[in-house]
Design a protein around this motif. Structure first.
Motif, PDB file in Angstrom:
ATOM      1  N   ILE A   5       0.875  -1.177   0.000  1.00 25.76           N
ATOM      2  CA  ILE A   5       0.000   0.000   0.000  1.00 25.76           C
ATOM      3  C   ILE A   5       0.910   1.223   0.000  1.00 25.76           C
ATOM      4  CG2 ILE A   5      -1.770   1.301   1.237  1.00 25.76           C
ATOM      5  CD1 ILE A   5      -2.479  -1.389   2.663  1.00 25.76           C
ATOM      6  N   THR A   6       0.878   1.986  -1.075  1.00 25.44           N
ATOM      7  CA  THR A   6       1.695   3.201  -1.152  1.00 25.44           C
ATOM      8  C   THR A   6       0.978   4.367  -0.472  1.00 25.44           C
ATOM      9  OG1 THR A   6       0.745   3.949  -3.236  1.00 25.44           O
ATOM     10  CG2 THR A   6       2.659   2.453  -3.385  1.00 25.44           C
ATOM     11  N   GLN A   7       1.726   5.427  -0.231  1.00 23.75           N
ATOM     12  CA  GLN A   7       1.122   6.645   0.324  1.00 23.75           C
ATOM     13  C   GLN A   7       0.021   7.163  -0.587  1.00 23.75           C
ATOM     14  OE1 GLN A   7       2.063   8.354   3.390  1.00 23.75           O
ATOM     15  NE2 GLN A   7       0.029   9.152   2.949  1.00 23.75           N
ATOM     16  N   TYR A  68      -1.849  -1.828 -14.396  1.00 21.42           N
ATOM     17  CA  TYR A  68      -3.165  -2.457 -14.507  1.00 21.42           C
ATOM     18  C   TYR A  68      -4.212  -1.635 -13.766  1.00 21.42           C
ATOM     19  CZ  TYR A  68      -0.237  -6.281 -15.963  1.00 21.42           C
ATOM     20  OH  TYR A  68       0.693  -7.036 -16.630  1.00 21.42           O
ATOM     21  N   LYS A  69      -5.483  -1.934 -14.062  1.00 26.61           N
ATOM     22  CA  LYS A  69      -6.602  -1.301 -13.366  1.00 26.61           C
ATOM     23  C   LYS A  69      -7.537  -2.373 -12.826  1.00 26.61           C
ATOM     24  CE  LYS A  69      -8.302   1.115 -16.770  1.00 26.61           C
ATOM     25  NZ  LYS A  69      -9.126   2.050 -17.563  1.00 26.61           N
ATOM     26  N   LEU A  84      -8.838   1.292  -9.332  1.00 22.23           N
ATOM     27  CA  LEU A  84      -7.619   1.219  -8.534  1.00 22.23           C
ATOM     28  C   LEU A  84      -6.486   0.866  -9.474  1.00 22.23           C
ATOM     29  CD1 LEU A  84      -6.009   1.088  -5.867  1.00 22.23           C
ATOM     30  CD2 LEU A  84      -6.724  -1.310  -5.681  1.00 22.23           C
ATOM     31  N   THR A  85      -5.493   1.744  -9.540  1.00 15.99           N
ATOM     32  CA  THR A  85      -4.333   1.453 -10.381  1.00 15.99           C
ATOM     33  C   THR A  85      -3.354   0.598  -9.583  1.00 15.99           C
ATOM     34  OG1 THR A  85      -3.371   3.604  -9.784  1.00 15.99           O
ATOM     35  CG2 THR A  85      -4.566   3.474 -11.876  1.00 15.99           C
ATOM     36  N   VAL A  86      -2.826  -0.420 -10.266  1.00 21.70           N
ATOM     37  CA  VAL A  86      -1.946  -1.407  -9.641  1.00 21.70           C
ATOM     38  C   VAL A  86      -0.719  -1.592 -10.522  1.00 21.70           C
ATOM     39  CG1 VAL A  86      -1.747  -3.823  -8.902  1.00 21.70           C
ATOM     40  CG2 VAL A  86      -3.940  -2.626  -8.670  1.00 21.70           C
ATOM     41  N   PHE A  94       1.932  -3.122  -6.299  1.00 23.91           N
ATOM     42  CA  PHE A  94       1.923  -1.806  -5.676  1.00 23.91           C
ATOM     43  C   PHE A  94       0.559  -1.172  -5.928  1.00 23.91           C
ATOM     44  CE2 PHE A  94       6.314  -2.764  -6.512  1.00 23.91           C
ATOM     45  CZ  PHE A  94       6.993  -2.277  -5.395  1.00 23.91           C
ATOM     46  N   LEU A  95      -0.202  -0.931  -4.852  1.00 25.01           N
ATOM     47  CA  LEU A  95      -1.465  -0.216  -4.978  1.00 25.01           C
ATOM     48  C   LEU A  95      -1.115   1.256  -5.085  1.00 25.01           C
ATOM     49  CD1 LEU A  95      -3.574  -2.026  -2.241  1.00 25.01           C
ATOM     50  CD2 LEU A  95      -3.146  -2.707  -4.608  1.00 25.01           C
TER      51      LEU A  95
END
Length: 133
Positions: A5-7, A68-69, A84-86, A94-95
């Motif tokens: 989970i990124t900032q 990806y989405k 949600l971009t991944v 990485f979210l």
């Protein structure tokens, strides 16, 4: 596969939650379990469903490398489309950012930001706010 989970992801989640883009029930019963499927990527049938998962594309309709989405439809009281971009790099997910897709123009703007986020991840310039296990 590890899910970071990124900032950026945390900030966008908090913004969407404050705006009531989705209910607690939708989060716990659908969104979170779907995100946890990334641990099995690509070995779950949902990753073959274009309405749920697709390569992210830039404004020229070219696939964004490692991007990806995830997609959800008719969420919250406003029945919005959530994205949600991944990023998937070196067996790590990485979210990056969650958002409401209002229209194609908004989607393209968010995906341009996503390309920048992916480059920052490749450079190691990101903040980890959690790991989903």
């Amino acid at each position: 596969m590890e899910i970071i989970i990124t900032q950026w992801a945390l900030d966008s989640y908090l913004e969407l939650k404050a705006g009531k883009a989705f209910s607690d029930e939708e989060y716990w019963n659908e969104i979170r379990p779907d995100v946890l499927l990334l641990q099995k990527h690509p070995n779950d049938h949902k990753f073959t469903q274009g309405k749920f998962w697709s390569p992210a594309q830039d404004r020229n309709h070219k696939n964004i490398s490692n991007g990806y989405k995830m997609k959800w439809h008719n969420k919250g009281d406003g029945k919005v489309q959530l994205r949600l971009t991944v990023g998937i790099l070196d067996e790590t997910c990485f979210l990056c950012e969650a958002y409401i897709k209002h229209d194609e123009k908004e989607d393209r703007r968010r995906l341009a930001k996503f390309k920048v986020y992916l480059e920052l991840i490749r450079q190691g310039s990101y903040t980890v706010r959690g790991i989903l296990i």
